[in-house]
Design an enzyme around this catalytic site. Sequence first.
Site, PDB file in Angstrom:
ATOM      1  N   LYS A  34       0.843  -1.202   0.000  1.00 23.96           N
ATOM      2  CA  LYS A  34       0.000   0.000   0.000  1.00 23.96           C
ATOM      3  C   LYS A  34       0.876   1.249   0.000  1.00 23.96           C
ATOM      4  O   LYS A  34       1.926   1.271   0.657  1.00 23.96           O
ATOM      5  CB  LYS A  34      -0.897  -0.040   1.250  1.00 23.96           C
ATOM      6  CG  LYS A  34      -1.950   1.057   1.318  1.00 23.96           C
ATOM      7  CD  LYS A  34      -2.837   0.887   2.556  1.00 23.96           C
ATOM      8  CE  LYS A  34      -3.949   1.905   2.645  1.00 23.96           C
ATOM      9  NZ  LYS A  34      -4.830   1.683   3.824  1.00 23.96           N
ATOM     10  N   SER A  63      -9.757   1.521   2.844  1.00 26.09           N
ATOM     11  CA  SER A  63      -8.902   2.305   1.988  1.00 26.09           C
ATOM     12  C   SER A  63      -7.838   1.500   1.235  1.00 26.09           C
ATOM     13  O   SER A  63      -7.282   2.003   0.268  1.00 26.09           O
ATOM     14  CB  SER A  63      -8.202   3.385   2.813  1.00 26.09           C
ATOM     15  OG  SER A  63      -7.363   2.824   3.796  1.00 26.09           O
ATOM     16  N   SER A 112      -9.725  -0.881   7.089  1.00 29.43           N
ATOM     17  CA  SER A 112      -9.189  -0.731   5.731  1.00 29.43           C
ATOM     18  C   SER A 112      -8.437  -1.919   5.151  1.00 29.43           C
ATOM     19  O   SER A 112      -8.123  -1.916   3.970  1.00 29.43           O
ATOM     20  CB  SER A 112      -8.294   0.495   5.659  1.00 29.43           C
ATOM     21  OG  SER A 112      -9.100   1.638   5.562  1.00 29.43           O
TER      22      SER A 112
HETATM   23  N1  GLN Z   1     -13.351   3.651   6.456  1.00 29.18           N
HETATM   24  C1  GLN Z   1     -12.645   4.070   7.618  1.00 29.18           C
HETATM   25  C2  GLN Z   1     -12.301   5.542   7.498  1.00 29.18           C
HETATM   26  O1  GLN Z   1     -12.584   6.110   6.513  1.00 29.18           O
HETATM   27  C3  GLN Z   1     -11.429   3.219   7.837  1.00 29.18           C
HETATM   28  C4  GLN Z   1     -10.172   3.698   7.207  1.00 29.18           C
HETATM   29  C5  GLN Z   1      -8.966   2.874   7.550  1.00 29.18           C
HETATM   30  O2  GLN Z   1      -9.044   1.812   8.182  1.00 29.18           O
HETATM   31  N2  GLN Z   1      -7.817   3.390   7.166  1.00 29.18           N
HETATM   32  O3  GLN Z   1     -11.748   6.126   8.377  1.00 29.18           O
END
Ligand code: GLN
Length: 446
Positions: free
Chosen positions: A52, A127, A151
Amino acid sequence: ALFERIEASDDTIGSFLFVNKEAAIEQAEKLDQLQQEDKMTGALFGVPMGIKDNICTKDILTTCASRMLEDFNPVYDATVMEKLNEDNAVLMGKQNMDEFAMGGSTENSYFKITRNPWDQKAVPGGSSGGSAAAVAAGFVPFSLGSDTGGSVRQPAAFCGVVGMKPTYGRVSRYGLVAFASSLDQIGPITRNVRDNAKILEHISGSHTKDATSVPNMDNDFLGGIDKDISGMKIAVPKEFMESVDSEVSDSVKKAVETFKSMGATVEEVSIPHTKYVVSAYYLIASSEASSNLARFDGIRYGYKAEGAETLEEHYKKTRAEGFGDEVKRRILLGTFVLSSGHYDQHYIRAQKLRSIIEDEMKGVFKEYDLIIGPTTPTAAYDLGEKADNQLKMYKDDILTVPANLTGMPALSIPSGLASSGRPLGLQLIGDHFDEKKIYNAAYKFE
Ligand code: GLN
């Protein structure tokens, strides 16, 4: 062969932000040479990987899918990269994501969207959408994502692959660009449970520059992975089964029957404060983000706006031009929550909720080995469907954020398909440092 595959289909999928072809082929040739000389070392000798784009790779672009870091080449490797490089894994490229890991669909990337390989009209989740899509498309056998509120697990569920958020502190966060430091963990995304356990074994471990990482842990997850699970006690929180699609709850019920047929006991429990976890999460995550992202000031890192006349104007222009809408929304919310007069009312109350949730979940683990439930309330939705409805997207995180708020480990594994043909995920949550138990149960389910 994998680069051919990537070249043939990643134009459409969009999982990579940067393909590391030349360096990877050069490394692979060196490894071939070593193999011929019978000098193979490293547990992941020659295994291709995707990373990532918020994990620092020395001298290789690390953009966080943000204009702010469009040209950022880190001067050091994240701890996880040091480990994987020592193991002789081969970096195939860096993967698309929501900007600074804020989002759940990878539509918040500054550069491009990523499509779900199962159905190109669907989001891959986020994400870590690029990481999950790349594994699902067969571009790489494994990839690393980061999980602050789901994410790794949510995109794994949407893309029909396996994703682990380890116990907070199991994996060093040194070199992971911080979103919300008390919630962030790096975790592996793979096609099956065994590979996942193996990769976690190799990225686990502390670093003196991450004071929250825990040294000297037992990081053996493969030993006994196929052990009998009869007698295991599994809890299904009733709140996790409410307000999810009926297809989703049906797939969990099916998994419950499978576990029972293997001799496990499965019972319903209650985690009453589940209804507040999304509020607590967004207050805490945004507060930490507003503080962490203060470093992007147009002086030390990345994008620098042109033409400002004063220092303050330089900050403002840089941040206005360098950050996307979702990142700005979080910084505004976090700054508001932390401001005097609102701090007690919002931030402190969110922290109190966080300990209540931890108490409730710890209570369940006094009697049960694992908690299971769905990973997401629905299967992957269409691209664009929720892009303008943040609240709806935030609410979808209800099932994944409890593990981050409590620091507990949680794994998502494939659990059949919805009638749309899109994958569903089953989530297994364990008590702190109980990853081994999670992998044991998940392996039986495959
Ligand atoms: N969807 C969650 C957010 O937008 C989780 C994001 C993540 O785990 N980086 O914060």
